[in-house]
Design a protein around this motif. Structure first.
Motif, mmCIF file in Angstrom:
data_model
loop_
_atom_site.group_PDB
_atom_site.id
_atom_site.type_symbol
_atom_site.label_atom_id
_atom_site.label_comp_id
_atom_site.label_asym_id
_atom_site.label_seq_id
_atom_site.Cartn_x
_atom_site.Cartn_y
_atom_site.Cartn_z
ATOM 1 N N ASP A 1 -1.460 20.323 46.809
ATOM 2 C CA ASP A 1 -1.143 21.455 45.945
ATOM 3 C C ASP A 1 -0.847 22.699 46.775
ATOM 4 O O ASP A 1 0.106 23.426 46.494
ATOM 5 N N LEU A 2 -1.638 22.951 47.799
ATOM 6 C CA LEU A 2 -1.410 24.122 48.652
ATOM 7 C C LEU A 2 -0.076 24.022 49.395
ATOM 8 O O LEU A 2 0.661 24.999 49.502
ATOM 9 N N VAL A 3 0.230 22.818 49.885
ATOM 10 C CA VAL A 3 1.501 22.621 50.579
ATOM 11 C C VAL A 3 2.662 22.745 49.598
ATOM 12 O O VAL A 3 3.715 23.286 49.938
ATOM 13 N N ASN A 4 2.463 22.297 48.359
ATOM 14 C CA ASN A 4 3.485 22.474 47.332
ATOM 15 C C ASN A 4 3.772 23.949 47.113
ATOM 16 O O ASN A 4 4.926 24.354 46.963
ATOM 17 N N ARG A 5 2.731 24.778 47.104
ATOM 18 C CA ARG A 5 2.916 26.227 46.961
ATOM 19 C C ARG A 5 3.723 26.793 48.134
ATOM 20 O O ARG A 5 4.575 27.661 47.939
ATOM 21 N N LEU A 6 3.460 26.281 49.340
ATOM 22 C CA LEU A 6 4.227 26.736 50.507
ATOM 23 C C LEU A 6 5.692 26.325 50.373
ATOM 24 O O LEU A 6 6.600 27.089 50.704
ATOM 25 N N ASN A 7 5.907 25.091 49.903
ATOM 26 C CA ASN A 7 7.269 24.563 49.786
ATOM 27 C C ASN A 7 8.064 25.189 48.651
ATOM 28 O O ASN A 7 9.287 25.061 48.604
ATOM 29 N N THR A 8 7.397 25.851 47.704
ATOM 30 C CA THR A 8 8.123 26.500 46.608
ATOM 31 C C THR A 8 8.335 27.992 46.855
ATOM 32 O O THR A 8 8.923 28.674 46.027
ATOM 33 N N SER A 9 7.880 28.487 47.994
ATOM 34 C CA SER A 9 8.127 29.895 48.341
ATOM 35 C C SER A 9 9.619 30.095 48.582
ATOM 36 O O SER A 9 10.263 29.258 49.218
ATOM 37 N N PRO A 10 10.191 31.188 48.102
ATOM 38 C CA PRO A 10 11.617 31.435 48.328
ATOM 39 C C PRO A 10 11.917 31.602 49.815
ATOM 40 O O PRO A 10 11.157 32.241 50.549
ATOM 41 N N ASP B 1 22.105 32.503 48.194
ATOM 42 C CA ASP B 1 21.710 32.198 49.561
ATOM 43 C C ASP B 1 20.212 31.927 49.688
ATOM 44 O O ASP B 1 19.724 31.614 50.760
ATOM 45 N N TYR B 2 19.475 32.092 48.592
ATOM 46 C CA TYR B 2 18.042 31.854 48.596
ATOM 47 C C TYR B 2 17.742 30.558 47.865
ATOM 48 O O TYR B 2 18.418 30.202 46.912
ATOM 49 N N SER B 3 16.737 29.875 48.327
ATOM 50 C CA SER B 3 16.360 28.598 47.743
ATOM 51 C C SER B 3 14.870 28.394 48.023
ATOM 52 O O SER B 3 14.178 29.328 48.387
#
Length: 174
Positions: free
Chosen positions: A140-149, A160-162
């Motif tokens: 879950d924590l890594v998912n939060r990192l991976n969903t950061s713009p 240009d942002y994803s």
């Protein structure tokens, strides 16, 4: 196929026997990865991020005995994180794309190192919320990192942002 994993100076000192001096120039569609070590509850954890997509995987409580199985640990952690993040693909596809891991000395990729430092800061901040490593929902924590713009393009347009999950989907889901 080999996947280059460039290590930080700290991690390089810990895994001297795994470090190779020169890389084969072949790598798959995922490209190169960067890895660093950090500590939680006096346990060694690895933060491994993809340079193309800034997609992050965390390996927790890595011991010297785990080094002989580090490829399988990484592939399992990557696949588990992909599934958690909603990226539908087969384990065999991920395993084929990764192939054999090739640990190399640092390449000083400043952009990726900057993302890693930010992610480490966020994980450190979350550590106080959950207390010990055993209580932390790592996926879950890594998912939060991976969903950061993140900024992927060249300009300053919204397009240009994803986020890392969307970028990884573009590479893996055909």
């Amino acid at each position: 196929m080999k996947t280059p994993v460039y290590t930080s100076k700290k991690l390089e000192k810990l895994i001297k026997k795994l470090i190779q001096k020169d890389s084969s120039d072949q790598c798959g569609i995922l490209g190169k990865w960067n890895a660093t070590v950090f500590y939680m509850d006096r346990k060694k954890c690895w933060l491994i991020s993809n340079a193309k997509t800034q997609y992050v995987v965390v390996l927790t409580d890595i011991k010297v005995a785990d080094f002989k199985n580090i490829e399988q640990l990484f592939k399992n952690a990557l696949y588990g994180q992909l599934v958690y993040d909603g990226i539908v693909t087969e384990f065999e596809n991920v395993s084929l794309e990764i192939g054999e891991l090739e640990f190399l000395p640092t390449d000083n990729d400043r952009k990726t190192i900057g993302f890693q430092n930010q992610h480490l800061h966020e994980l450190e901040w979350r550590k106080h919320e959950f207390g010990s490593l055993d209580n932390m929902p790592i996926k879950d924590l890594v998912n939060r990192l991976n969903t950061s713009p993140i900024h992927i393009g060249k300009g300053r347009k919204v397009s240009d942002y994803s986020d890392a999950i969307e970028e990884m989907k573009k590479l893996l889901v055909h």
